[in-house]
Design an enzyme around this catalytic site. Structure first.
Site, PDB file in Angstrom:
ATOM      1  N   SER A  46      53.348  49.473  30.593  1.00 36.15           N
ATOM      2  CA  SER A  46      52.382  50.611  29.759  1.00 36.15           C
ATOM      3  C   SER A  46      52.896  50.559  28.364  1.00 36.15           C
ATOM      4  O   SER A  46      52.684  49.608  27.615  1.00 36.15           O
ATOM      5  CB  SER A  46      52.806  52.119  30.233  1.00 36.15           C
ATOM      6  OG  SER A  46      51.832  53.242  30.201  1.00 36.15           O
TER       7      SER A  46
ATOM      8  N   ASP B 231      44.601  50.453  38.550  1.00 37.39           N
ATOM      9  CA  ASP B 231      45.283  51.386  37.708  1.00 37.39           C
ATOM     10  C   ASP B 231      43.995  52.295  37.223  1.00 37.39           C
ATOM     11  O   ASP B 231      43.094  51.982  36.764  1.00 37.39           O
ATOM     12  CB  ASP B 231      45.805  50.480  36.633  1.00 37.39           C
ATOM     13  CG  ASP B 231      46.461  51.206  35.590  1.00 37.39           C
ATOM     14  OD1 ASP B 231      46.779  52.462  35.669  1.00 37.39           O
ATOM     15  OD2 ASP B 231      47.341  50.779  34.715  1.00 37.39           O
TER      16      ASP B 231
ATOM     17  N   HIS C  92      49.193  52.564  38.378  1.00 39.21           N
ATOM     18  CA  HIS C  92      49.670  52.369  37.341  1.00 39.21           C
ATOM     19  C   HIS C  92      51.217  51.923  37.328  1.00 39.21           C
ATOM     20  O   HIS C  92      51.939  51.239  36.742  1.00 39.21           O
ATOM     21  CB  HIS C  92      49.451  53.225  36.394  1.00 39.21           C
ATOM     22  CG  HIS C  92      49.982  53.254  34.855  1.00 39.21           C
ATOM     23  ND1 HIS C  92      49.235  52.187  34.189  1.00 39.21           N
ATOM     24  CD2 HIS C  92      50.920  54.018  34.149  1.00 39.21           C
ATOM     25  CE1 HIS C  92      49.940  52.189  33.065  1.00 39.21           C
ATOM     26  NE2 HIS C  92      50.944  53.213  32.830  1.00 39.21           N
TER      27      HIS C  92
END
Length: 261
Positions: A80, A209, A237
């Site tokens: 991320s 995701d 995610h």
């Protein structure tokens, strides 16, 4: 068997704890694993009020790379927001990185400011996409900073929707306020072709995701010029929690293809 050194860099509001399933698997396969807490994250005693810049936030990663001996190289894995930490680290220490692996991560380029992909993400997000995430200004007039703290709805709906319920509860307990550092990154110099641009970049796509949607992952791959792309199907995610073995297999494949004996 060749041993690899994996350095695992968490995303915003998370910490080294988020890698607990993957760390165990990589170590069981015979590899060295370092899971870091960035500044004001995980068990790090600072708060976001103590962190003014993205560089300060990244210091634990930069210090680790600086401590590696001559000839030592690591595979960096950024999740991320951790992708931007990877870019900063690769710009400073390209000779110490075998590969930079972007796991459903923000992958900057060298043509724009470091904030570019984050700004594009925010601009493309539909109204209400952040759900119950809380934002607050905490910086000083000369160094503005906005913190964010993921709410339980955002965690369950956007980040952990395919992860085991126990891991969602862990996330609710252990997440801390973080920041995208947009104010700082928008005034920072571009990452360089000689540094970050020279590093082998591998993108690991998480197909299900909802935090960083598939189409945006693919846009970053095209924009940033990933050298190689792998995919994990059935991963939300938090792929390290929803599909830890599949992710482990991906990383071992990356090691076999990109680490010199």
């Amino acid at each position: 068997m060749q041993q690899y050194h994996f350095v695992l860099v968490h995303g915003a509001c998370h910490g080294a704890w988020s890698w607990y399933k993957l760390k165990h698997r990589l170590e069981s396969a015979g590899h060295q694993v370092t899971a870091l807490d960035l500044a004001a994250s995980g068990t790090d005693v600072r708060s976001m009020h103590d962190v003014c810049t993205f560089h300060e936030y990244s210091e634990p990663l930069l210090e680790l790379l600086a401590s590696l001996g001559q000839g030592e190289r690591a595979i960096l894995v950024g999740h991320s927001l951790g992708g931007v930490n990877l870019a900063l680290a690769a710009d400073r220490f390209p000779e110490k990185i075998s590969a930079a692996v972007f796991l459903a991560a923000f992958m900057p380029d060298t043509a724009h400011r470091p904030s570019y992909v984050l700004e594009e993400y925010c601009a493309r997000a539909p109204k209400g996409a952040w759900l119950d995430t809380q934002f607050a200004p905490v910086g000083k007039p000369d160094k503005p900073l906005t913190t964010m703290f993921f709410g339980p709805d955002f965690l369950s709906s956007k980040l952990y929707h395919l992860s085991p319920p126990e891991d969602l509860e862990l996330g609710k307990i252990l997440t801390r306020p973080g920041s995208l550092f947009l104010e700082d990154l928008s005034t920072s110099s571009n990452f360089t072709r000689k540094g970050y641009g020279s590093t082998t970049r591998v993108y690991v796509v998480c197909r299900q995701d909802l935090g960083i949607p598939l189409e945006f992952q693919r846009w970053m791959i095209e924009n940033g010029g990933a050298d190689h792309v792998l995919e994990v199907d059935g991963a939300d995610h938090m792929a390290m929690l929803s599909k830890p073995q599949e992710l482990c297999d991906c990383l071992l494949e990356i090691g076999a293809n990109h680490v010199r004996a």
